[in-house]
Design a protein around this motif. Structure first.
Motif, PDB file in Angstrom:
ATOM      1  N   LYS A  26      60.548  62.916  62.758  1.00  0.00           N
ATOM      2  CA  LYS A  26      60.456  62.259  64.102  1.00  0.00           C
ATOM      3  C   LYS A  26      59.753  63.055  65.195  1.00  0.00           C
ATOM      4  O   LYS A  26      59.767  64.168  64.976  1.00  0.00           O
ATOM      5  N   TYR A  66      59.936  62.964  69.716  1.00  0.00           N
ATOM      6  CA  TYR A  66      60.375  62.522  71.022  1.00  0.00           C
ATOM      7  C   TYR A  66      59.105  62.295  71.687  1.00  0.00           C
ATOM      8  O   TYR A  66      58.119  63.084  71.803  1.00  0.00           O
ATOM      9  N   GLU A  76      64.041  62.476  76.248  1.00  0.00           N
ATOM     10  CA  GLU A  76      64.966  63.452  75.487  1.00  0.00           C
ATOM     11  C   GLU A  76      65.921  64.132  76.523  1.00  0.00           C
ATOM     12  O   GLU A  76      65.766  64.009  77.864  1.00  0.00           O
ATOM     13  N   TYR A  77      67.216  64.738  76.121  1.00  0.00           N
ATOM     14  CA  TYR A  77      68.056  65.073  77.161  1.00  0.00           C
ATOM     15  C   TYR A  77      68.847  64.051  77.682  1.00  0.00           C
ATOM     16  O   TYR A  77      70.000  63.714  77.470  1.00  0.00           O
ATOM     17  N   VAL A 104      68.835  60.876  76.751  1.00  0.00           N
ATOM     18  CA  VAL A 104      69.379  60.233  75.770  1.00  0.00           C
ATOM     19  C   VAL A 104      70.707  60.503  75.175  1.00  0.00           C
ATOM     20  O   VAL A 104      71.332  59.687  74.673  1.00  0.00           O
ATOM     21  N   VAL A 105      71.052  61.780  75.378  1.00  0.00           N
ATOM     22  CA  VAL A 105      72.506  62.048  74.799  1.00  0.00           C
ATOM     23  C   VAL A 105      73.650  61.233  75.634  1.00  0.00           C
ATOM     24  O   VAL A 105      74.665  60.992  74.995  1.00  0.00           O
ATOM     25  N   GLY A 134      60.596  71.356  63.751  1.00  0.00           N
ATOM     26  CA  GLY A 134      61.300  70.610  64.560  1.00  0.00           C
ATOM     27  C   GLY A 134      60.903  69.179  64.304  1.00  0.00           C
ATOM     28  O   GLY A 134      61.088  68.247  65.469  1.00  0.00           O
ATOM     29  N   LYS A 151      77.572  65.953  69.920  1.00  0.00           N
ATOM     30  CA  LYS A 151      76.590  65.466  70.867  1.00  0.00           C
ATOM     31  C   LYS A 151      75.311  64.675  70.565  1.00  0.00           C
ATOM     32  O   LYS A 151      74.686  64.259  71.337  1.00  0.00           O
ATOM     33  N   ALA A 152      75.026  64.927  69.217  1.00  0.00           N
ATOM     34  CA  ALA A 152      73.585  64.329  68.886  1.00  0.00           C
ATOM     35  C   ALA A 152      73.621  63.094  69.436  1.00  0.00           C
ATOM     36  O   ALA A 152      74.341  62.235  69.130  1.00  0.00           O
ATOM     37  N   SER A 153      72.452  62.521  69.797  1.00  0.00           N
ATOM     38  CA  SER A 153      72.030  61.391  70.142  1.00  0.00           C
ATOM     39  C   SER A 153      71.792  60.441  69.228  1.00  0.00           C
ATOM     40  O   SER A 153      72.168  58.982  69.181  1.00  0.00           O
ATOM     41  N   THR A 185      68.562  72.863  68.718  1.00  0.00           N
ATOM     42  CA  THR A 185      68.649  71.805  69.767  1.00  0.00           C
ATOM     43  C   THR A 185      70.058  71.762  70.265  1.00  0.00           C
ATOM     44  O   THR A 185      70.379  71.606  71.366  1.00  0.00           O
ATOM     45  N   VAL A 201      71.297  71.690  74.000  1.00  0.00           N
ATOM     46  CA  VAL A 201      71.979  70.360  74.520  1.00  0.00           C
ATOM     47  C   VAL A 201      73.439  70.982  75.062  1.00  0.00           C
ATOM     48  O   VAL A 201      73.900  70.327  76.025  1.00  0.00           O
ATOM     49  N   SER A 259      58.296  67.905  73.242  1.00  0.00           N
ATOM     50  CA  SER A 259      58.582  66.935  72.763  1.00  0.00           C
ATOM     51  C   SER A 259      60.149  67.267  71.958  1.00  0.00           C
ATOM     52  O   SER A 259      60.214  68.291  71.428  1.00  0.00           O
ATOM     53  N   GLY A 260      61.169  66.599  72.511  1.00  0.00           N
ATOM     54  CA  GLY A 260      62.547  67.056  71.911  1.00  0.00           C
ATOM     55  C   GLY A 260      63.022  68.086  72.692  1.00  0.00           C
ATOM     56  O   GLY A 260      62.856  68.135  74.132  1.00  0.00           O
ATOM     57  N   ALA A 261      63.760  68.955  72.240  1.00  0.00           N
ATOM     58  CA  ALA A 261      64.826  69.938  73.148  1.00  0.00           C
ATOM     59  C   ALA A 261      63.761  70.903  73.645  1.00  0.00           C
ATOM     60  O   ALA A 261      64.108  71.529  74.625  1.00  0.00           O
TER      61      ALA A 261
HETATM   62  O1  PMV Z   1      64.570  69.119  69.410  1.00  0.00           O
HETATM   63  P1  PMV Z   1      64.486  67.768  69.079  1.00  0.00           P
HETATM   64  O2  PMV Z   1      63.356  67.122  68.574  1.00  0.00           O
HETATM   65  O3  PMV Z   1      65.481  67.751  67.758  1.00  0.00           O
HETATM   66  O4  PMV Z   1      65.079  66.713  69.813  1.00  0.00           O
HETATM   67  C1  PMV Z   1      66.471  67.149  70.606  1.00  0.00           C
HETATM   68  C2  PMV Z   1      66.529  65.720  71.561  1.00  0.00           C
HETATM   69  C3  PMV Z   1      67.603  65.803  72.475  1.00  0.00           C
HETATM   70  O5  PMV Z   1      67.664  64.683  73.436  1.00  0.00           O
HETATM   71  C4  PMV Z   1      67.671  66.966  73.489  1.00  0.00           C
HETATM   72  C5  PMV Z   1      69.022  65.927  71.593  1.00  0.00           C
HETATM   73  C6  PMV Z   1      69.453  64.627  71.067  1.00  0.00           C
HETATM   74  O6  PMV Z   1      70.493  64.678  70.286  1.00  0.00           O
HETATM   75  O7  PMV Z   1      68.780  63.635  71.552  1.00  0.00           O
END
Ligand code: PMV
Length: 360
Positions: A9, A11, A15-16, A18-19, A114, A156-158, A226, A230, A313-315
């Motif tokens: 996947k 993001y 992100e963030y 969404v937790v 990632g 804490k993972a979303s 990540t 987080v 994208s993501g963390a």
């Molecule tokens: O770094 P990635 O792609 O695994 O994404 C983490 C996304 C966060 O919102 C920061 C954490 C989460 O669990 O959703």
């Protein structure tokens, strides 16, 4: 032998935020996969993996303590454990099995992109065990079990990665309250937990194709942890800070606008993604963590200069950045600049959605 696979996947936005339960994010499932092969075994089970889970163990000092990143195998173990609980609840005989994991989500040279390998391994393992025990779980139930397994390792993972890996396609995702689910899991049967009203705010809505936009994906090195990022941004004092609350509201508004513009209005999509980049910059500054590294910053600046939109994208802290490119813009120009600054283009496309719909 039973073979299952799950896509990785990325993001796109949210992100963030969404937790926090009830805050939306947009993700895409990508056309690279992690595969699990299950064969029945006698007397003991084994988990084999050629590439996945072969990385070095990572640890850091935090104050007085040594913190070790979770091993990818923790997620496989959690998936096995939750599915065994369900098997026992359904009165099915215990059987042993071996799992063989192979992954396209990490580079053959050991680079981690990632792309959500822990999510994909959880989803593919749940699917394999669903078939092995003949449980006939729906797509939604497989997602629920993947989330329960994941939060037993990383509370804490979303679960956004799990939703993308389970459903495929482009999705808008909103997480349930995972601490409430963990509390339920301690006391009740899985059947009760899966039917609990606590899942009510969890949404997985398919979005369809974005109109007039192509996504480019660039890998900027330095894989991020990540979990640690987080931990830093969602600790309790952050939750009470007015600025954090503002970030959450701004992020929600941006993702809602993104979803509304998704299939119809490319210039609104680009404008929202540029705003999302700035929201993440603000969050990084607020919590003293580098979400947008210099390389990710270069990716975003190059995109904006070319009339596109770029964001981590993501963390963040490394890993992938995405660029939403309007159909009229020149991808080659951006890609050649990436090569100059050492950003690796990843040839990724959306992996189409499963036919079975997400819950209403
Ligand atoms: O770094 P990635 O792609 O695994 O994404 C983490 C996304 C966060 O919102 C920061 C954490 C989460 O669990 O959703």
């Amino acid at each position: 032998m039973i073979t299952t696979r799950a896509p990785g996947k990325l993001y796109i936005a949210g992100e963030y935020a969404v937790v926090e339960p009830g805050h939306p994010a947009v993700l895409m499932a990508v056309d690279r996969f992690l595969t699990v092969e299950l064969t029945e075994a006698e007397g003991r089970g084994m988990v084999h993996s050629s590439r996945y889970g072969r990385g070095p163990l990572t640890w850091v000092r935090e104050g007085e303590s040594i913190v070790v990143d979770h091993s990818p195998f923790d997620y496989v173990t959690a998936a096995i454990a939750i599915m065994d609980k369900l098997r026992a609840e359904r009165g099915l005989a215990p059987r042993y099995f071996d799992l063989r994991i192979s992954s396209e989500l990490d580079d053959p040279s050991g680079l981690k992109f990632g792309l959500g390998s822990s999510g994909a391994v959880t989803v593919a393992s749940i699917d394999a065990l669903n078939r092995f025990h003949g449980l006939e779980l729906s797509t939604w139930q497989r997602f629920q079990l993947a989330l329960l397994a994941t939060i037993s390792v990383s509370p804490k993972a979303s679960g956004g990665d799990l939703a993308a890996s389970t459903y495929g396609g482009w999705i808008c995702y909103t997480a349930p309250d995972r601490s409430a689910l963990l509390a339920l899991l301690e006391g009740g049967s899985l059947a009760e937990v899966l039917d609990a009203p606590e899942w009510g705010i969890c949404r997985i809505a398919p979005l369809g194709e974005p109109a007039g936009i192509t996504m480019l994906v660039g890998w900027t090195g330095t894989p991020a942890s990540t979990e640690r990022l987080v931990d830093r941004v969602s600790r309790p004092e952050a939750e009470v800070s007015a600025q954090y609350a503002r970030f959450l509201e701004d992020s929600r508004e941006a993702v809602e606008e993104l979803v509304a513009a998704w299939g119809t209005d490319p210039s609104a999509v680009l404008a929202v993604l540029r705003r999302c980049r700035r929201l993440l910059q603000g969050l990084g500054a607020l919590r003293g963590s580098t979400i947008e590294t210099a390389q990710l910053g270069a990716l975003c600046d190059l995109a904006e200069a070319a009339g596109a939109a770029g964001k981590p994208s993501g963390a963040g802290g490394g890993d992938c950045g995405i660029v939403a490119l309007p159909d009229a813009a020149d991808a080659q120009e951006i890609l050649s600049r990436w090569r100059e600054v050492g950003i690796l283009p990843l040839d990724l496309h959306v992996n189409p959605s499963e036919t079975e719909g997400a819950p209403a």
